[in-house]
Design an enzyme around this catalytic site. Sequence first.
Site, PDB file in Angstrom:
ATOM      1  N   CYS A   3       0.842  -1.199   0.000  1.00 40.03           N
ATOM      2  CA  CYS A   3       0.000   0.000   0.000  1.00 40.03           C
ATOM      3  C   CYS A   3       0.880   1.253   0.000  1.00 40.03           C
ATOM      4  O   CYS A   3       1.659   1.456  -0.914  1.00 40.03           O
ATOM      5  CB  CYS A   3      -0.967  -0.055   1.183  1.00 40.03           C
ATOM      6  N   HIS A  43      -3.866  -4.602  -0.399  1.00 37.85           N
ATOM      7  CA  HIS A  43      -3.473  -5.288   0.834  1.00 37.85           C
ATOM      8  C   HIS A  43      -3.576  -6.795   0.643  1.00 37.85           C
ATOM      9  O   HIS A  43      -4.673  -7.348   0.776  1.00 37.85           O
ATOM     10  CB  HIS A  43      -4.372  -4.852   1.993  1.00 37.85           C
ATOM     11  N   GLU A  77      -2.753  -9.074   2.587  1.00 41.05           N
ATOM     12  CA  GLU A  77      -3.168  -9.696   3.858  1.00 41.05           C
ATOM     13  C   GLU A  77      -4.658  -9.524   4.110  1.00 41.05           C
ATOM     14  O   GLU A  77      -5.200 -10.096   5.057  1.00 41.05           O
ATOM     15  CB  GLU A  77      -2.340  -9.116   5.015  1.00 41.05           C
TER      16      GLU A  77
END
Lengths: 253, 202
Positions: free
Chosen positions: B79, B182, B184
Site C-alpha cells: 500500500c 493489501h 493480507e
Amino acid sequence: MLAKRIIPCLDVDKGRVVKGKKFQDIKDVANPVELAARYNREGADELVFYDITASNEERNIFLDVVEQVAREIAIPFMVGGGIRTIEDIHSVLHAGADKVSVNSAAVQRPELIKESSDKFGSQCIVLSIDAKKTADGDFHVFINGGRKDTGMDAIEWAKQGEALGAGELVVNAMDSDGEKNGYQIELTKKIADAVNIPVIASGGAGKYEHFSKVFTEGIDAALAASVFHYEEIPIPELKEYLSSQGIPMRRRA
Amino acid sequence: MIAIIDYGAGNIKSLQFALDKLGKTSKLTMDPEEINQADSIILPGVGAFKDAMEALQRYQLDTILKDEAANGKPILGICLGMQLFYEYSEENGGCHGLGLLSGSAKRISDKVKVPHMGWNILQQADQARALLNNLGDEPYVYFVHSYAVDGLEENTLVASADYGGRVPAIVQNKNITGMQFHPEKSGDVGIALLKNYEESIS
C-alpha cells in the site's frame, strides 16, 4: 472494475452475536469468531462488528473478539459502537480492525472525524449515520442508538462528514431496519449523489432483489445481518444472482 | 526471519497473521541490527505519505532501507509502503520518497470516488511472472488508497487495476516489489500472492 460489496453485520453483546428489530428485542445468535469465519468462507467482502453494549468491563471482551477475528480471517473488517475518543479508535485498530465507524460521538463533536482521519488516515474512519424520515419529509440524524432526534439534516451531515475527512459512510435507515422490505433507497441515493466517497446501505434487506436494487442505484456496498445469520440468503447464491444481473461481484473467497 | 518495519503504520497484525498462516516468522522492528540480520523486509504503510517519510527519517530507517535495497535484500512494500519506494508523491503539497524506483504518486482522478476502496481485479501486464501463478480467474484483491503510481518504468509493471485510469497494482524491479493493495486482506488470492512472493525470494 470495482466490485460491489456484500457486508454481513454482527452486533456483539458480551462476546456473542445478537440480533434485534428496530434496535429492540435482542436475541442471541452465535459466536462472532465462528460466524466471521463462515462468512469469510462464503465470500463476504467485508465484515462489520458493532459493540452494542460498550460498557467498560465488556469493552475488553469485545477487543479480544476483534483480535481473534483478525487472526481468523483475511478480509477487511470494520468496528463500531461506543467509539468516543482517539484512544478508542487506536485500541480497536491495534486489536486488528481495518476501519472504525463513529456515530453519536462525531455528531456531538465533529472534530473527532478530522482528528482521527488526520491521525489514522481517512481510509479507516467511517461515518455511520442513523437517519429517519420526519413528518415534513426530511431525513434527520438520530443518535444514542436511534433514541434521540438531533434535528440535523442527514444529507448535510454526510457532506460535512466527507469534508472533515471520513473515508466512507454507512447509512442506517432506521425505518427500514429489521423490516426486510428493502433498503431506504431515497435517502441512501441522495447521500451517495451528494458525496464522492463510498456509501454503504444498511437496514431493510430481505430479498435478493433488494440488493440488486440498491446496487443499480449506484450504492457501493450493502450491509445486512439477520438474512445472513439465519441463512435466509446464502451469500454465494446472492452473489451468483447479482452477477447474473450484470452487477460486478467478487465470486470466491 | 522477515523484518516488518515498525514506524507506527496502522494495522500490522493482519499482515503478521497472514505470514503466520504461511509458516513465515516475522518480527515488527525498527532495530538496525535486526533489520540487517533479516532475510527480507516488508515495508507496510497506511496513512499519509509525508507523515510516513518523516517517521522513517526520524528513526533513520530511510537510510537503512536504501542500504538494504542496494545490498540486494528483498523488500516488499505494501500500500503506502509501495508508494514510498518512488521518488515523489504529490500528497499534501508534495514530498520526496525513498527513490528506489522511478515514478511518483499522483491523486486518483476525481471522476471516480476517492479513495479507491474495495475489491478490484488484477490485470496481468505484458510479461508473465511467477508472482501471478495460481491466482485463478478474476483475481480480486482489496485496495484502499487515494494516490496511485504514475510514470513508472513499464518493464517494472507486473499487474494493474482499472479505476479512473490505470492503477499500478504490483510492481517489481529486481529485489524491490510493491503491492498497492493489501494482500493480507485479499482473502485466498492475497494469501496466494504472498505465498508466491515468499517462494520467489527463498
